[in-house]
Every structure is written in C-alpha cells, then in structure tokens.
Design a protein around this motif. Structure first.
Motif, PDB file in Angstrom:
ATOM      1  N   LEU A 170      60.625  51.043  30.809  1.00 45.55           N
ATOM      2  CA  LEU A 170      59.660  49.485  32.027  1.00 45.55           C
ATOM      3  C   LEU A 170      60.592  49.684  32.792  1.00 45.55           C
ATOM      4  O   LEU A 170      60.892  49.680  33.901  1.00 45.55           O
ATOM      5  CB  LEU A 170      59.038  48.232  32.177  1.00 45.55           C
ATOM      6  N   ILE A 202      57.863  39.036  29.484  1.00 47.65           N
ATOM      7  CA  ILE A 202      56.254  40.129  29.705  1.00 47.65           C
ATOM      8  C   ILE A 202      55.364  40.039  31.865  1.00 47.65           C
ATOM      9  O   ILE A 202      55.193  40.277  32.143  1.00 47.65           O
ATOM     10  CB  ILE A 202      55.492  39.495  28.760  1.00 47.65           C
ATOM     11  N   VAL A 210      49.001  49.319  38.011  1.00 54.80           N
ATOM     12  CA  VAL A 210      49.945  48.090  37.935  1.00 54.80           C
ATOM     13  C   VAL A 210      50.892  48.277  39.684  1.00 54.80           C
ATOM     14  O   VAL A 210      50.892  49.924  40.008  1.00 54.80           O
ATOM     15  CB  VAL A 210      51.347  48.393  37.570  1.00 54.80           C
ATOM     16  N   LEU A 224      50.155  45.422  30.865  1.00 60.79           N
ATOM     17  CA  LEU A 224      49.639  46.982  32.000  1.00 60.79           C
ATOM     18  C   LEU A 224      48.752  47.442  31.982  1.00 60.79           C
ATOM     19  O   LEU A 224      48.743  47.394  33.669  1.00 60.79           O
ATOM     20  CB  LEU A 224      51.160  48.189  30.974  1.00 60.79           C
ATOM     21  N   SER A 233      51.137  54.191  35.063  1.00 62.93           N
ATOM     22  CA  SER A 233      50.441  52.204  35.583  1.00 62.93           C
ATOM     23  C   SER A 233      50.486  52.780  36.880  1.00 62.93           C
ATOM     24  O   SER A 233      49.631  51.356  37.439  1.00 62.93           O
ATOM     25  CB  SER A 233      51.442  51.077  35.001  1.00 62.93           C
ATOM     26  N   VAL A 286      53.572  53.548  30.105  1.00 66.63           N
ATOM     27  CA  VAL A 286      53.990  53.051  31.658  1.00 66.63           C
ATOM     28  C   VAL A 286      53.802  53.716  32.800  1.00 66.63           C
ATOM     29  O   VAL A 286      54.231  53.559  33.898  1.00 66.63           O
ATOM     30  CB  VAL A 286      55.797  52.959  31.207  1.00 66.63           C
ATOM     31  N   ALA A 344      52.157  42.960  26.514  1.00 64.59           N
ATOM     32  CA  ALA A 344      52.902  43.288  27.258  1.00 64.59           C
ATOM     33  C   ALA A 344      52.021  45.174  27.307  1.00 64.59           C
ATOM     34  O   ALA A 344      51.579  45.551  28.605  1.00 64.59           O
ATOM     35  CB  ALA A 344      54.433  43.917  26.956  1.00 64.59           C
ATOM     36  N   THR A 381      55.411  43.224  33.539  1.00 63.36           N
ATOM     37  CA  THR A 381      54.451  43.836  33.694  1.00 63.36           C
ATOM     38  C   THR A 381      53.887  43.684  35.238  1.00 63.36           C
ATOM     39  O   THR A 381      52.960  44.705  35.428  1.00 63.36           O
ATOM     40  CB  THR A 381      53.430  43.639  32.589  1.00 63.36           C
ATOM     41  N   HIS A 382      54.379  42.777  36.125  1.00 64.46           N
ATOM     42  CA  HIS A 382      53.764  42.576  36.756  1.00 64.46           C
ATOM     43  C   HIS A 382      54.285  43.169  38.234  1.00 64.46           C
ATOM     44  O   HIS A 382      54.241  42.807  39.240  1.00 64.46           O
ATOM     45  CB  HIS A 382      53.129  41.141  37.401  1.00 64.46           C
TER      46      HIS A 382
END
Length: 319
Positions: free
Chosen positions: A85, A40, A10, A315, A277, A274, A311, A44-45
């Motif tokens: 997150l 999501i 990420v 990630l 990432s 998480v 999700a 996640t981005h």
C-alpha cells in the motif's frame, strides 16, 4: 460487451490531513505494542497519493522513514500488504515483476497478469520505475528469463507498441480474416500474426476484431486460441482477450485461482487487491460474486486471518 465502468473501492479521503494522519501513525507505533487497527483504519482509507503525502510529513516532522517504521513494527503477510500500500503503484508492480524473474525459475503467471492487462501509459510508468529501481531495462531482464513467441509478445507489449485509442472498424474484418488464415486455416500456426495484432491494436479495435472473428468463423477467439496455442503464450493471449472484453472477469478469476485449493497464493491476492483498489476493485467484486456465487469478502475471510484479513476486507470495502 457493454462499456466497462470501473468502480474503485478506495477513493481519496475527504478532508484529508497528512499531518493528523502522520501523528496518529506515529502514536500507533510508539511505546510498547503497536496499534494495528489504527494503521489499518488510516492506510486502507487513503489513496496512494495521500499515503505518499503522509510519508513526506512523517520524514519532515520526525526525521524518520514511515515505511521503515512500519516494517519494523509489523510482520508476516500483514506487513507485506502494508508495504504494498505504501509504495507508489508503478514501483510496487516493478518490484513484483523483478521478484517474478529473480532467482531460479520465472513466475510467468505474474508477468502475464501485470503486463498483459495494462495500457501503454501504465506500461511506460512500470518500465521507467523498473529501470530507476533496478538499474536495468525491464525488456532486457525479461528477454533473459523468457523465450520464443511468449518472449516476443511480452517484448512488444513492454516496448509500448499498442495504438491506444485508435479504432478502424473497416479494418477489423480484414484483421479477423488474417487471424483466421494464420491459425485455423494453416498447417501449424503463424504466431507472429497473432502476436502483432494482439500487441499493437487498441482494446477498442480488438473488441471489433473479436466480434468479426466470430462472424467470419463461427467460433470465438478464445476457442481459436485454445486450439492453436499452448503454455504461457496461450495464457498471455487469453489474458489480453479477457481484459479487452472484461478486465473485472479476468481479475475475479485470478483472485479465485489465488484462493482455491490447498494454501493461498498471498502475493497474488495482495497484488490484485492493492493494485486494483483505486481502479476497479468494486467492479471485480461484483463480477466475483456473479461468477462464483460467493462474495469476494467472504472468500477472503475464509482464507486469511488476523490483521491481514481485516486490512484486506477494509480494502475490498465490506459487503
């Protein structure tokens, strides 16, 4: 060991616009039903810093708390993942430590995974977050929940005694000999010497010491620890040794442990995916495949389902 090149999965989104994301998230949660895929795709981005910017916009624009809105719209493990997150990294790990020590029994595996794998700066951020969130020093809470040499080792780590960045090749052999004298050459083990060296020296210095240990004794430091230590103290020391040599291998093994056998240890799965990432999950992913001949993505897909699975896979960054 070659130089460790951490590869995140990420990264900060290019062309990031907090207000656009904030509006999209509000739309995803308004009215009947929730658009989980939109949540999501956005969260996640984005980097954690960008998620904090979206949360600030959300409050300024709508007078609402984004985390509370997400919490009321989502449920189960998917909710746990999204909450992880949204918290600043140090706050999230401080809460995980508190959960590991709260109530009956202590989850020593989580204490080891979080505390034995961090540098001083990361430890300090967690210590500060812990006191701010729980109005109690982390070291004090930990001392009431652990005992013996394990407690002493964790206390040294939490008080930030590690000489990050300092290297003295000339001293490495002498320290390797001290470890040998305190372990294999002694009747009973002098844990204090192991505790002191493993908690004080920088990772670069420890790497040299472990190489010298092999030269001096013909055995690896892991073999020595396994013959001299046991229980959570052994687990903690092996975690330090592994993170000195390859953090990716340590976390790949933890992820495998979280998913093996009956049932999945979802808190561990979420926490590692998480929290790593934006650091080295890409590297962990390669290591996982090397160790287990299976991609991390396919392992996670086998163990999870629904939005939670989507999700996590987002990630991990796909194949």
């Amino acid at each position: 060991m070659t130089d460790y090149l951490p590869e995140p999965t990420v990264r900060p989104a290019p062309g990031f616009n907090a207000s656009e994301d904030g509006v999209a998230l509000r739309t995803a949660m308004k009215g009947f039903g929730t658009d989980e895929q939109a949540i999501i795709d956005i969260l996640t981005h984005r980097s954690n810093e960008q998620r904090q910017e979206i949360a600030k916009f959300f409050t300024a624009e709508y007078g609402r708390n984004l985390m509370e809105d997400l919490e009321s719209e989502l449920s189960g493990k998917f909710e746990d993942l999204i909450m992880a997150l949204m918290l600043p990294p140090a706050d999230y790990l401080a809460k995980e430590l508190n959960r590991a020590m709260d109530g009956l029994g202590t989850d020593e595996h989580t204490l080891v995974e979080i505390l034995c794998t961090k540098n001083n700066k990361e430890i300090q951020e967690i210590v500060d977050a812990y006191e701010r969130l729980f109005d109690r020093p982390l070291a004090e809470h930990m001392c009431s929940e652990t005992s013996g040499d394990f407690r002493r080792l964790l206390t040294l780590i939490v008080t930030g005694v590690r000489n990050d960045g300092s290297v003295d090749p000339g001293k490495a052999r002498e320290q390797a000999e001290q470890l040998h004298a305190s372990g294999e050459l002694k009747v009973g083990t002098d844990e204090e010497v192991f505790n002191r060296i493993l908690s004080h020296e920088s990772h670069q210095q420890l790497r040299l010491i472990f190489t010298e240990y092999k030269n001096v004794t013909g055995r690896s430091i892991e073999q020595a620890l396994e013959s001299e230590m046991s229980g959570e103290l052994l687990e903690a020391m092996l975690a330090i040794v592994e993170c000195v040599q390859s953090p990716a291998a340590y976390f790949a093994k933890r992820l495998h442990w979280a998913m093996e056998g009956m049932g999945t240890r979802d808190r561990t799965l979420i926490r590692i995916i998480v929290s790593r990432s934006e650091i080295d999950l890409g590297t962990i992913k390669h290591e996982y495949e090397r160790l287990y001949d299976k991609t991390l993505e396919s392992a996670v897909k086998d163990e999870t389902s629904g939005d939670y699975k989507h999700a996590l896979v987002a990630l991990i960054g796909g194949p």
